[in-house]
Design an enzyme around this catalytic site. Structure first.
Site, PDB file in Angstrom:
ATOM      1  CB  THR A  16      11.910 -44.118   4.466  1.00  0.00           C
ATOM      2  OG1 THR A  16      12.484 -45.385   3.992  1.00  0.00           O
ATOM      3  CG2 THR A  16      11.657 -44.329   5.795  1.00  0.00           C
ATOM      4  CB  ALA A  55       7.335 -41.076   7.594  1.00  0.00           C
ATOM      5  CB  CYS A  59      -0.872  -4.036   8.570  1.00  0.00           C
ATOM      6  SG  CYS A  59       0.478  -2.886   8.106  1.00  0.00           S
ATOM      7  CB  CYS A  91      -1.082  -0.402   5.291  1.00  0.00           C
ATOM      8  SG  CYS A  91       0.661  -0.969   5.010  1.00  0.00           S
ATOM      9  CD  GLU A 132      -1.407  -2.334   1.932  1.00  0.00           C
ATOM     10  OE1 GLU A 132      -2.187  -3.061   2.610  1.00  0.00           O
ATOM     11  OE2 GLU A 132      -0.324  -2.738   2.171  1.00  0.00           O
ATOM     12  CD  GLU A 148      14.207 -30.853  -3.303  1.00  0.00           C
ATOM     13  OE1 GLU A 148      15.202 -31.209  -3.746  1.00  0.00           O
ATOM     14  OE2 GLU A 148      13.669 -29.335  -3.633  1.00  0.00           O
TER      15      GLU A 148
END
Length: 365
Positions: A298, A302, A80, A89, A57, A294
């Site tokens: 396993t 999970a 905000c 703002c 803004e 990444e």
């Protein structure tokens, strides 16, 4: 059916596109775009570039100058109302004399959450919200996840063969996907607050987990996170090198090597496995909005089995690896069709010779 005009829609779409320009640099703050207009004429626009610097803004108001008076402001997130590293703002919009504010959505951050709208309305400014809210939420899914659920948005990145295999039986996986896919994934890394892997992947593949865009695009290096219960990898691997920070998450009873300087934190271990919800909570406390996983089958399995995956970024290469190669997920324990995991295809796109699928488990909003 909404009551917003075609101009309202066009201006909000513009604000949301502007917000997206901060995808690699705003975290932990949300991405925000702002357009100031008189009817179809844009007099000011801007986006939030970096945490601690001017909000969207403010940039738009500076560009609009005196022409902000009596204008309509389109903003992708509620202005905000509090003083953080920058001023409110909402106060700046009031001082500029705008007549109407259209926001895509409220900001769930506790110090805002409707207070920005209240300030504007108290000053006699017309306030409307809900325009293109789905697009606005998608843009800031990580920030909203941290605010509303207390954990980051979790994305698993995978590269597979046509028969759903991610590595040969001996663990070799370089390279299943093509060069274009390997470049494309760098942009997803750049928007993530953290890239997470397991000790097994560090030992087997020695990844650097850094962002390599190949141009001058600015970005904040994501935190590299290694789940290493016994701290077996803290003295080895490329994941320790370069400018990007690295955090090792270990079991409470692990002994830190003498002279260890890397960041480290503990998370509970149950039956030899990390409490993954606790891991995500720990990362949220460090203001991580999006986590890109990444890792091997396993750890990926999970997270999937625990219902903690929000998004799967899947690169499918036109190759076959055979029945002895490794799967995408281990440990799902599916024995009947009723137990299968349902996914929604959000997007399909060719990346070089590969196909990139963006998928979301059906439990994800």
């Amino acid at each position: 059916m909404d009551h917003f005009s075609a101009t309202d829609h066009a201006m909000m779409a513009r604000a949301i596109r502007l917000a997206g320009r901060g995808a690699y640099t705003t975290r932990p703050n949300p991405m925000v775009g702002c357009v100031i207009a008189h009817g179809d004429e844009v007099v000011g626009e801007g986006w939030h570039v970096r945490a601690g610097e001017a909000h969207a803004e403010v940039h738009a108001l500076q560009q609009a100058g005196e022409r902000a008076k009596g204008a309509t402001v389109y903003v992708s997130l509620e202005p905000c109302a509090h003083t953080g590293r920058t001023g409110p703002c909402a106060d700046a919009l009031v001082a500029a004399g705008v007549s109407r504010v259209v926001a895509a959505m409220r900001d769930p951050f506790p110090q805002v959450d409707g207070a920005g709208f209240d300030k504007l309305q108290a000053a006699g400014i017309a306030v409307e919200s809900g325009l293109m809210v789905g697009d606005a939420r998608g843009l800031n899914r990580g920030y909203l996840s941290r605010q509303e659920r207390g954990r980051p948005w979790v994305r698993i990145k995978l590269a597979t063969s046509l028969d759903g295999r991610t590595a040969l039986e001996n663990g070799e996986s370089k390279w299943i996907s093509g060069e274009a896919s390997r470049h494309d994934v760098q942009h997803w890394r750049a928007r993530a607050g953290a890239i997470l892997t397991g000790a097994g992947t560090v030992l087997a593949d020695d990844p650097s987990l850094t962002v390599r865009l190949g141009d001058d695009t600015p970005f904040l290096p994501p935190l590299r996170v290694v789940l290493d219960p016994g701290l077996a990898t803290v003295t080895r691997g490329r994941v320790r090198e370069g400018d990007a920070p690295t955090l090792y998450i270990h079991a409470p009873d692990a002994k830190r090597p003498r002279g260890m300087t890397a960041q480290a934190a503990t998370a509970p271990v149950k039956g030899g496995l990390f409490d993954l919800e606790a891991v995500l909570k720990l990362l949220a406390e460090r203001e991580i909005n999006e986590v890109q996983i990444e890792a091997g089958a396993t750890l990926a399995g999970a997270f999937m089995a625990a219902g903690l995956v929000d998004e799967i970024l899947l690169y499918v290469a036109p190759v076959l690896l055979g029945e002895n190669a490794r799967p995408m997920f281990d440990g799902l324990g599916i024995t009947t069709m009723a137990e299968r995991h349902h996914l929604r295809i959000v997007e399909t796109r060719y990346i070089g010779h590969d196909v990139r699928l963006l998928l979301q488990p059906m439990h994800t909003g």
